[in-house]
Design a protein around this motif. Sequence first.
Motif, PDB file in Angstrom:
ATOM      1  N   PHE A   5       0.847  -1.189   0.000  1.00  0.00           N
ATOM      2  CA  PHE A   5       0.000   0.000   0.000  1.00  0.00           C
ATOM      3  C   PHE A   5       0.886   1.244   0.000  1.00  0.00           C
ATOM      4  CE2 PHE A   5      -2.438  -3.317   2.175  1.00  0.00           C
ATOM      5  CZ  PHE A   5      -3.586  -3.316   1.388  1.00  0.00           C
ATOM      6  N   PRO A   6       0.400   2.362  -0.562  1.00  0.00           N
ATOM      7  CA  PRO A   6       1.218   3.577  -0.627  1.00  0.00           C
ATOM      8  C   PRO A   6       1.481   4.174   0.749  1.00  0.00           C
ATOM      9  CG  PRO A   6      -0.647   3.675  -2.152  1.00  0.00           C
ATOM     10  CD  PRO A   6      -0.885   2.513  -1.263  1.00  0.00           C
ATOM     11  N   ASP A   7       2.682   4.711   0.913  1.00  0.00           N
ATOM     12  CA  ASP A   7       3.026   5.480   2.104  1.00  0.00           C
ATOM     13  C   ASP A   7       2.187   6.763   2.082  1.00  0.00           C
ATOM     14  OD1 ASP A   7       4.245   7.335   3.881  1.00  0.00           O
ATOM     15  OD2 ASP A   7       6.148   6.278   3.733  1.00  0.00           O
ATOM     16  N   PRO A   8       1.431   7.074   3.136  1.00  0.00           N
ATOM     17  CA  PRO A   8       0.573   8.265   3.112  1.00  0.00           C
ATOM     18  C   PRO A   8       1.311   9.568   2.876  1.00  0.00           C
ATOM     19  CG  PRO A   8      -0.005   6.833   4.953  1.00  0.00           C
ATOM     20  CD  PRO A   8       1.269   6.297   4.374  1.00  0.00           C
ATOM     21  N   GLY A  19      -6.328   2.494   7.625  1.00  0.00           N
ATOM     22  CA  GLY A  19      -5.162   2.446   8.492  1.00  0.00           C
ATOM     23  C   GLY A  19      -3.975   3.152   7.873  1.00  0.00           C
ATOM     24  N   ASP A  20      -2.810   2.826   8.380  1.00  0.00           N
ATOM     25  CA  ASP A  20      -1.551   3.397   7.913  1.00  0.00           C
ATOM     26  C   ASP A  20      -0.588   2.234   7.706  1.00  0.00           C
ATOM     27  OD1 ASP A  20       1.030   4.582   7.749  1.00  0.00           O
ATOM     28  OD2 ASP A  20       0.340   6.336   8.869  1.00  0.00           O
ATOM     29  N   PRO A  21      -0.086   2.025   6.498  1.00  0.00           N
ATOM     30  CA  PRO A  21       0.775   0.860   6.247  1.00  0.00           C
ATOM     31  C   PRO A  21       2.091   0.891   7.004  1.00  0.00           C
ATOM     32  CG  PRO A  21       0.771   2.331   4.346  1.00  0.00           C
ATOM     33  CD  PRO A  21      -0.296   2.824   5.275  1.00  0.00           C
ATOM     34  N   ILE A  32      -4.049  -6.180   9.834  1.00  0.00           N
ATOM     35  CA  ILE A  32      -2.666  -6.477   9.459  1.00  0.00           C
ATOM     36  C   ILE A  32      -1.772  -5.418  10.070  1.00  0.00           C
ATOM     37  CG2 ILE A  32      -3.117  -7.786   7.353  1.00  0.00           C
ATOM     38  CD1 ILE A  32      -2.764  -5.279   5.735  1.00  0.00           C
ATOM     39  N   ARG A  33      -0.573  -5.809  10.457  1.00  0.00           N
ATOM     40  CA  ARG A  33       0.361  -4.910  11.134  1.00  0.00           C
ATOM     41  C   ARG A  33       1.701  -4.913  10.410  1.00  0.00           C
ATOM     42  NH1 ARG A  33      -2.461  -7.840  14.851  1.00  0.00           N
ATOM     43  NH2 ARG A  33      -3.640  -6.687  16.422  1.00  0.00           N
TER      44      ARG A  33
END
Length: 218
Positions: free
Chosen positions: A114-117, A160-162, A179-180
């Motif tokens: 997933f992309p970094d925010p 969430g935040d990847p 997922i973490r």
Amino acid sequence: MPPTHHLTAWDDPATRRAWAKLVTCAFLGQALWPAVWLGLLAWYVVMSISWTLWLFFVPLLYTFYRAFLQPAYISGAFHTRRLLRAYPWQVFKEPESGIGDIPGATAGDVWLRFPDPEQPAETLPMILQAHVRSMWWRRRLGRGYTTEKTAQVREVWFAGDPRFAAVVAAPGPRRFHVIRQRPTNDRGVAHVRGASPAAVERARRAGVCPPDPNSTTS
């Protein structure tokens, strides 16, 4: 269509209904699995003859395992709610996924990117840990070809935040799964990876424990 217009995923009524079903099943399992195990054990004691040992061994073992595991399902449901209350849904069409072949993954580990925010051009892998709750996802991701099953996760909802943790869901939403980011330091938590103070504080509100940015521990 996913409720991406809401400030958080929890603001969507369909999300709250799906979570209510999740937590209800978790509590029911906490009552039912131990009861089934005790019932099978009592039946075995009453009907104790040699052939019943093999007849009841597998059900007894499985129900004991599920009874032992159920408290983690309950705590996982409430961790899911904290993440849903902190982050909005994002929708990813055919997110990159695979099996193994990335740092920190074993040959059988399934992962999603997933992309970094804060750096959208950079993507971060999140590895699905192998356990009962991840099986539905693990059977559908990382195959590299389309089947009836893999088509079910062609679109993935993400809250969430990847860099820390997230809830992934199939469209609906359904099949919530937390997922973490894999631990990368000696305290068992992921590095901040350049996250802003606001992103770190948001992760803390979501129940994640990122390291103190002022700490010198690596």
